[in-house]
Design an enzyme around this catalytic site. Structure first.
Site, mmCIF file in Angstrom:
data_model
loop_
_atom_site.group_PDB
_atom_site.id
_atom_site.type_symbol
_atom_site.label_atom_id
_atom_site.label_comp_id
_atom_site.label_asym_id
_atom_site.label_seq_id
_atom_site.Cartn_x
_atom_site.Cartn_y
_atom_site.Cartn_z
ATOM 1 N N ALA A 68 -67.538 51.966 -88.508
ATOM 2 C CA ALA A 68 -68.414 50.805 -88.720
ATOM 3 C C ALA A 68 -67.588 49.681 -89.332
ATOM 4 O O ALA A 68 -66.902 49.875 -90.340
ATOM 5 C CB ALA A 68 -69.562 51.170 -89.649
ATOM 6 N N ASN B 198 -54.879 47.450 -79.007
ATOM 7 C CA ASN B 198 -55.997 46.728 -78.375
ATOM 8 C C ASN B 198 -56.714 47.674 -77.407
ATOM 9 O O ASN B 198 -56.186 47.978 -76.337
ATOM 10 C CB ASN B 198 -55.476 45.496 -77.641
ATOM 11 C CG ASN B 198 -54.974 44.437 -78.602
ATOM 12 O OD1 ASN B 198 -54.082 44.698 -79.410
ATOM 13 N ND2 ASN B 198 -55.551 43.269 -78.555
ATOM 14 N N LYS C 220 -59.146 45.119 -93.248
ATOM 15 C CA LYS C 220 -58.903 46.481 -92.756
ATOM 16 C C LYS C 220 -57.720 47.106 -93.503
ATOM 17 O O LYS C 220 -57.713 48.301 -93.806
ATOM 18 C CB LYS C 220 -58.634 46.481 -91.246
ATOM 19 C CG LYS C 220 -59.775 45.999 -90.376
ATOM 20 C CD LYS C 220 -60.988 46.923 -90.402
ATOM 21 C CE LYS C 220 -60.853 48.085 -89.451
ATOM 22 N NZ LYS C 220 -62.108 48.878 -89.382
ATOM 23 N N PHE D 21 -76.629 48.636 -86.174
ATOM 24 C CA PHE D 21 -76.901 47.990 -84.880
ATOM 25 C C PHE D 21 -76.658 46.478 -84.924
ATOM 26 O O PHE D 21 -77.300 45.730 -84.207
ATOM 27 C CB PHE D 21 -78.316 48.325 -84.369
ATOM 28 C CG PHE D 21 -78.462 49.791 -84.067
ATOM 29 C CD1 PHE D 21 -78.017 50.319 -82.869
ATOM 30 C CD2 PHE D 21 -78.993 50.655 -85.025
ATOM 31 C CE1 PHE D 21 -78.104 51.675 -82.609
ATOM 32 C CE2 PHE D 21 -79.078 52.016 -84.772
ATOM 33 C CZ PHE D 21 -78.636 52.530 -83.560
ATOM 34 N N TYR E 14 -59.718 39.502 -90.984
ATOM 35 C CA TYR E 14 -60.055 40.826 -90.422
ATOM 36 C C TYR E 14 -58.937 41.850 -90.685
ATOM 37 O O TYR E 14 -59.190 42.941 -91.199
ATOM 38 C CB TYR E 14 -60.333 40.688 -88.918
ATOM 39 C CG TYR E 14 -60.393 42.004 -88.180
ATOM 40 C CD1 TYR E 14 -61.400 42.930 -88.435
ATOM 41 C CD2 TYR E 14 -59.426 42.333 -87.225
ATOM 42 C CE1 TYR E 14 -61.449 44.145 -87.757
ATOM 43 C CE2 TYR E 14 -59.474 43.527 -86.542
ATOM 44 C CZ TYR E 14 -60.475 44.436 -86.808
ATOM 45 O OH TYR E 14 -60.513 45.643 -86.142
ATOM 46 N N GLN F 178 -66.959 45.042 -89.347
ATOM 47 C CA GLN F 178 -67.016 43.694 -88.792
ATOM 48 C C GLN F 178 -65.695 43.580 -88.030
ATOM 49 O O GLN F 178 -64.635 43.464 -88.645
ATOM 50 C CB GLN F 178 -67.128 42.687 -89.938
ATOM 51 C CG GLN F 178 -67.464 41.274 -89.526
ATOM 52 C CD GLN F 178 -66.507 40.658 -88.526
ATOM 53 O OE1 GLN F 178 -66.878 40.437 -87.356
ATOM 54 N NE2 GLN F 178 -65.277 40.418 -88.939
HETATM 55 N N1 LIG Z 1 -61.858 47.273 -80.088
HETATM 56 C C1 LIG Z 1 -60.579 47.247 -80.476
HETATM 57 O O1 LIG Z 1 -59.693 46.884 -79.712
HETATM 58 C C2 LIG Z 1 -60.186 47.735 -81.847
HETATM 59 C C3 LIG Z 1 -58.845 47.668 -82.195
HETATM 60 C C4 LIG Z 1 -58.466 48.113 -83.462
HETATM 61 C C5 LIG Z 1 -59.397 48.637 -84.322
HETATM 62 N N2 LIG Z 1 -60.710 48.666 -83.960
HETATM 63 C C6 LIG Z 1 -61.656 49.246 -84.915
HETATM 64 O O2 LIG Z 1 -62.424 50.223 -84.246
HETATM 65 C C7 LIG Z 1 -63.720 50.309 -84.848
HETATM 66 C C8 LIG Z 1 -64.796 50.180 -83.801
HETATM 67 O O3 LIG Z 1 -64.659 48.919 -83.158
HETATM 68 P P1 LIG Z 1 -65.399 48.556 -81.793
HETATM 69 O O4 LIG Z 1 -64.438 47.795 -80.960
HETATM 70 O O5 LIG Z 1 -66.053 49.768 -81.231
HETATM 71 O O6 LIG Z 1 -66.468 47.497 -82.320
HETATM 72 P P2 LIG Z 1 -68.063 47.495 -82.221
HETATM 73 O O7 LIG Z 1 -68.489 46.193 -82.809
HETATM 74 O O8 LIG Z 1 -68.491 47.815 -80.839
HETATM 75 O O9 LIG Z 1 -68.473 48.693 -83.170
HETATM 76 C C9 LIG Z 1 -68.695 48.534 -84.552
HETATM 77 C C10 LIG Z 1 -69.945 49.301 -84.899
HETATM 78 O O10 LIG Z 1 -70.146 49.208 -86.302
HETATM 79 C C11 LIG Z 1 -71.511 48.865 -86.541
HETATM 80 N N3 LIG Z 1 -71.592 48.120 -87.801
HETATM 81 C C12 LIG Z 1 -71.099 46.893 -88.058
HETATM 82 N N4 LIG Z 1 -71.397 46.526 -89.323
HETATM 83 C C13 LIG Z 1 -72.084 47.565 -89.866
HETATM 84 C C14 LIG Z 1 -72.664 47.786 -91.133
HETATM 85 N N5 LIG Z 1 -72.614 46.855 -92.102
HETATM 86 N N6 LIG Z 1 -73.284 48.961 -91.361
HETATM 87 C C15 LIG Z 1 -73.357 49.910 -90.392
HETATM 88 N N7 LIG Z 1 -72.838 49.753 -89.160
HETATM 89 C C16 LIG Z 1 -72.204 48.588 -88.907
HETATM 90 C C17 LIG Z 1 -71.924 48.011 -85.350
HETATM 91 O O11 LIG Z 1 -73.333 47.944 -85.154
HETATM 92 C C18 LIG Z 1 -71.208 48.727 -84.229
HETATM 93 O O12 LIG Z 1 -72.000 49.779 -83.692
HETATM 94 C C19 LIG Z 1 -63.765 49.210 -85.911
HETATM 95 O O13 LIG Z 1 -63.466 49.800 -87.161
HETATM 96 C C20 LIG Z 1 -62.644 48.260 -85.494
HETATM 97 O O14 LIG Z 1 -62.141 47.567 -86.605
HETATM 98 C C21 LIG Z 1 -61.130 48.228 -82.748
#
Ligand SMILES: NC(=O)c1ccc[n+]([C@@H]2O[C@H](COP(=O)([O-])OP(=O)(O)OC[C@H]3O[C@@H](n4cnc5c(N)ncnc54)[C@H](O)[C@@H]3O)[C@@H](O)[C@H]2O)c1
Length: 324
Positions: free
Chosen positions: A78, A174, A149, A33, A145, A80
């Site tokens: 999960a 995105n 990844k 969270f 970042y 950053q």
């Molecule tokens: N949003 C985008 O456009 C996008 C694009 C490419 C990749 N991603 C990837 O998709 C995934 C989800 O991203 P999102 O946009 O939903 O972000 P988000 O921040 O809404 O979700 C990340 C979740 O991971 C949890 N989290 C973070 N650190 C944690 C830890 N140490 N232990 C346990 N839980 C942890 C957070 O509480 C959150 O619920 C990520 O892996 C992100 O790298 C997102």
């Protein structure tokens, strides 16, 4: 099937959770969270999902959750996920994204679970001339970042070779849609929707002609389900639309929803921002039979409707996110 979603309280993870539950899977969420919120899980918890409040950086917490729930598949989201945070605190970024992924892989190995890892196409390829960009283009991330990844993806591949862990990685473009936090990686649509609701004008950095591949959250969830349905899938799969839209295109597409003046204010270009980003999705289409289906105008309508309903303290996201 028993399925665990790390990061399931976040923007994308919570949509995945809702869709997996609709499909009848037994579900657990592992989340600390830090950016995710319990409100995203309200309907999932009512439907019987199990919640582990745990930190992926802590191997003991991850292995305890996996041993307890015994999932057949772990979706690992999960992370950053904030590019700016990764620049100011690359150590935190690496501990969460690299060490966190290793902890998930170790737990999966011990429990004989498969892993579907989530990575980024938008932040891994960097400034390349090959657009749309296929998976085979060399990764040259422009920020910690993307680097962390990418490193995590390499561990996913290694665990396949070294330990026989069944694993594949989805590289998202995105992503946008209901529940997105404007501080995230692809926040421009979320930010503009918020400004539009506040009757404020959008700020455009630079010319506004820089492009991104904006993919609706329901489509990326469908991409993850396609990987679930193809247990033989290995390696990396770009998940995007294959279409470029500029920041000015987004402003224009949102303008019909504005109740006031929505003309952009221009500001200086931000250093290090890449000009073009768009994913070649041929591999996912040909091997998983998956393509993005939600047009940008339709996805923006869903996102705006959610932003408006949120103002009224209703969370309409489960109804608005198309079931995959
Ligand atoms: N949003 C985008 O456009 C996008 C694009 C490419 C990749 N991603 C990837 O998709 C995934 C989800 O991203 P999102 O946009 O939903 O972000 P988000 O921040 O809404 O979700 C990340 C979740 O991971 C949890 N989290 C973070 N650190 C944690 C830890 N140490 N232990 C346990 N839980 C942890 C957070 O509480 C959150 O619920 C990520 O892996 C992100 O790298 C997102």
């Amino acid at each position: 099937m028993k399925v665990m979603v790390t990061g399931g309280a976040g923007f994308i993870g919570s949509h995945l959770v809702d869709t997996l539950l609709q499909r009848g899977h037994a579900l657990s969420v592992l989340d600390d969270f830090s950016t995710g919120i319990v409100a995203n899980l309200h309907s999932a918890l009512r439907s019987g999902a199990t919640l582990f409040r745990a930190d992926v950086r802590e191997s003991v917490e991850v292995s305890h959750a996996v041993r307890t729930f015994e999932p057949a598949v772990i979706f690992h989201l999960a992370a950053q996920a904030n590019v700016r945070t990764s620049v100011t605190d690359p150590g935190l970024d690496a501990r969460t994204n690299v060490l966190g992924t290793i902890n998930v892989l170790e737990a999966a190995r011990a429990a004989d679970a498969a892993v579907i890892n989530v990575s980024t196409g938008g932040a891994i390829y960097g400034d390349t001339d090959i657009v749309p960009t296929p998976e085979t283009v060399e990764a040259l991330p422009a920020a910690p970042y993307g680097q962390s990844k990418y490193c995590a993806e390499r561990y996913v591949g290694l665990y396949g070779r070294l330990h026989g862990v069944r694993a594949a990685t989805a590289r998202f473009a995105n992503v946008y849609g209901p529940r997105q936090d404007p501080r995230g990686e692809a926040g421009v649509i979320a930010i503009y929707c918020g400004l539009l609701e506040d009757r404020k004008r959008p700020v455009v950095y630079g010319t506004g002609r820089q492009t991104r591949d904006y993919v609706y959250v329901g489509d990326v969830v469908a991409g993850l389900l396609a990987l679930l349905d193809h247990p033989e899938a290995r390696g990396e799969y770009n998940i995007g639309t294959g279409r470029e839209s500029s920041v000015l295109d987004i402003v224009e597409a949102l303008r019909p929803h504005a109740r006031g003046d929505f003309a952009p204010d221009f500001a200086d270009a931000r250093p290090g921002e890449i000009e073009r980003s768009c994913l070649d999705v041929t591999r996912a289409r040909e091997t998983l039979g998956w393509t993005a289906e939600v047009e940008l105008t339709k996805g923006l309508e869903h996102t705006m409707a959610w932003a408006r309903a949120k103002r009224g303290s209703v969370d309409p996201a489960p109804e608005l996110a198309p079931a995959a």
